[in-house]
Design a protein around this motif. Sequence first.
Motif, PDB file in Angstrom:
ATOM      1  N   UNK A 108      15.463  22.706  40.815  1.00  0.00           N
ATOM      2  CA  UNK A 108      16.621  21.806  40.815  1.00  0.00           C
ATOM      3  C   UNK A 108      16.559  21.025  42.119  1.00  0.00           C
ATOM      4  N   UNK A 109      16.665  19.724  42.011  1.00  0.00           N
ATOM      5  CA  UNK A 109      16.558  18.842  43.171  1.00  0.00           C
ATOM      6  C   UNK A 109      17.945  18.346  43.579  1.00  0.00           C
ATOM      7  N   UNK A 110      18.206  18.404  44.866  1.00  0.00           N
ATOM      8  CA  UNK A 110      19.485  18.008  45.436  1.00  0.00           C
ATOM      9  C   UNK A 110      19.267  16.990  46.558  1.00  0.00           C
ATOM     10  N   UNK A 111      20.294  16.197  46.836  1.00  0.00           N
ATOM     11  CA  UNK A 111      20.242  15.398  48.044  1.00  0.00           C
ATOM     12  C   UNK A 111      21.438  15.746  48.935  1.00  0.00           C
ATOM     13  N   UNK A 112      21.249  15.527  50.206  1.00  0.00           N
ATOM     14  CA  UNK A 112      22.258  15.839  51.190  1.00  0.00           C
ATOM     15  C   UNK A 112      22.271  14.787  52.287  1.00  0.00           C
ATOM     16  N   UNK A 113      23.388  14.712  53.000  1.00  0.00           N
ATOM     17  CA  UNK A 113      23.560  13.698  54.036  1.00  0.00           C
ATOM     18  C   UNK A 113      23.601  14.318  55.419  1.00  0.00           C
ATOM     19  N   UNK A 114      22.967  13.652  56.347  1.00  0.00           N
ATOM     20  CA  UNK A 114      23.015  14.016  57.758  1.00  0.00           C
ATOM     21  C   UNK A 114      23.787  12.909  58.470  1.00  0.00           C
ATOM     22  N   UNK A 115      25.066  13.144  58.735  1.00  0.00           N
ATOM     23  CA  UNK A 115      25.916  12.110  59.318  1.00  0.00           C
ATOM     24  C   UNK A 115      25.460  11.695  60.714  1.00  0.00           C
TER      25      UNK A 115
ATOM     26  N   UNK B 149       8.099  11.113  37.760  1.00  0.00           N
ATOM     27  CA  UNK B 149       9.540  10.966  37.580  1.00  0.00           C
ATOM     28  C   UNK B 149      10.108  10.239  38.787  1.00  0.00           C
ATOM     29  N   UNK B 150      11.226   9.555  38.568  1.00  0.00           N
ATOM     30  CA  UNK B 150      11.978   8.989  39.681  1.00  0.00           C
ATOM     31  C   UNK B 150      13.387   9.555  39.649  1.00  0.00           C
ATOM     32  N   UNK B 151      13.756  10.222  40.723  1.00  0.00           N
ATOM     33  CA  UNK B 151      15.098  10.775  40.858  1.00  0.00           C
ATOM     34  C   UNK B 151      15.981   9.798  41.627  1.00  0.00           C
ATOM     35  N   UNK B 152      17.263   9.770  41.257  1.00  0.00           N
ATOM     36  CA  UNK B 152      18.237   8.929  41.955  1.00  0.00           C
ATOM     37  C   UNK B 152      19.342   9.800  42.519  1.00  0.00           C
ATOM     38  N   UNK B 153      19.905   9.347  43.606  1.00  0.00           N
ATOM     39  CA  UNK B 153      20.970  10.069  44.291  1.00  0.00           C
ATOM     40  C   UNK B 153      21.996   9.030  44.721  1.00  0.00           C
ATOM     41  N   UNK B 154      23.157   9.053  44.080  1.00  0.00           N
ATOM     42  CA  UNK B 154      24.208   8.080  44.375  1.00  0.00           C
ATOM     43  C   UNK B 154      25.309   8.766  45.182  1.00  0.00           C
ATOM     44  N   UNK B 155      25.688   8.152  46.282  1.00  0.00           N
ATOM     45  CA  UNK B 155      26.760   8.714  47.111  1.00  0.00           C
ATOM     46  C   UNK B 155      28.109   8.411  46.472  1.00  0.00           C
ATOM     47  N   UNK B 156      28.955   9.415  46.398  1.00  0.00           N
ATOM     48  CA  UNK B 156      30.278   9.273  45.813  1.00  0.00           C
ATOM     49  C   UNK B 156      31.334   9.573  46.868  1.00  0.00           C
ATOM     50  N   UNK B 157      32.228   8.626  47.088  1.00  0.00           N
ATOM     51  CA  UNK B 157      33.303   8.861  48.033  1.00  0.00           C
ATOM     52  C   UNK B 157      32.987   8.508  49.468  1.00  0.00           C
ATOM     53  N   UNK B 158      31.766   8.051  49.734  1.00  0.00           N
ATOM     54  CA  UNK B 158      31.434   7.617  51.087  1.00  0.00           C
ATOM     55  C   UNK B 158      30.270   6.644  51.039  1.00  0.00           C
ATOM     56  N   UNK B 159      30.118   5.920  52.134  1.00  0.00           N
ATOM     57  CA  UNK B 159      29.034   4.954  52.279  1.00  0.00           C
ATOM     58  C   UNK B 159      27.869   5.659  52.971  1.00  0.00           C
ATOM     59  N   UNK B 160      26.719   5.707  52.285  1.00  0.00           N
ATOM     60  CA  UNK B 160      25.617   6.459  52.858  1.00  0.00           C
ATOM     61  C   UNK B 160      24.888   5.730  53.993  1.00  0.00           C
ATOM     62  N   UNK B 161      25.260   4.495  54.229  1.00  0.00           N
ATOM     63  CA  UNK B 161      24.668   3.782  55.367  1.00  0.00           C
ATOM     64  C   UNK B 161      24.989   4.545  56.652  1.00  0.00           C
ATOM     65  N   UNK B 162      24.074   4.520  57.585  1.00  0.00           N
ATOM     66  CA  UNK B 162      24.172   5.191  58.880  1.00  0.00           C
ATOM     67  C   UNK B 162      23.927   6.685  58.785  1.00  0.00           C
ATOM     68  N   UNK B 163      23.742   7.210  57.542  1.00  0.00           N
ATOM     69  CA  UNK B 163      23.395   8.621  57.371  1.00  0.00           C
ATOM     70  C   UNK B 163      21.898   8.773  57.154  1.00  0.00           C
ATOM     71  N   UNK B 164      21.343   9.861  57.647  1.00  0.00           N
ATOM     72  CA  UNK B 164      20.042  10.283  57.175  1.00  0.00           C
ATOM     73  C   UNK B 164      20.255  10.985  55.840  1.00  0.00           C
TER      74      UNK B 164
END
Length: 127
Positions: A92-99, A18-33
């Motif tokens: 259940x798979x989640x993604x999270x951001x490290x600013x 499987x390939x999971x996708x994670x789209x950032x909503x409301x912010x630019x994920x660049x510069x985040x881990x």
Amino acid sequence: QLQFVESGGALVQPGGSLTLSCVASGFNLAYNGIGWFRQAPGKEREGVSCIANNGHTNYADFVAGRFTISRDNAKNTVYLQMNNLKSEDTAIYYCGADAADIQCFDATIQPAGFGSWGQGTRVTVSS
């Protein structure tokens, strides 16, 4: 509201992919881990993989060699390619951001260092 939208989860047989996708909503994920995490019924959320903004990747031992994380900052999206799936990958798979973009360089991927959680996407591995 700053959060991720995860997708791509499905029912798949053992050994499948499987390939999971994670789209950032409301912010630019660049510069985040960005990290992928999972939570199985009755268990705590655990780190699966992480990718820093410079492309450095980190994997939990239980997925190393089977999963591949990647990111496309232009599409504001992070992917998790999962191969040779096992029943124990059911969660259940989640993604999270490290600013601060530092968590991916730690020895382990800890959920406490991440935020902007989405609703997750369900992966079921069963015959």
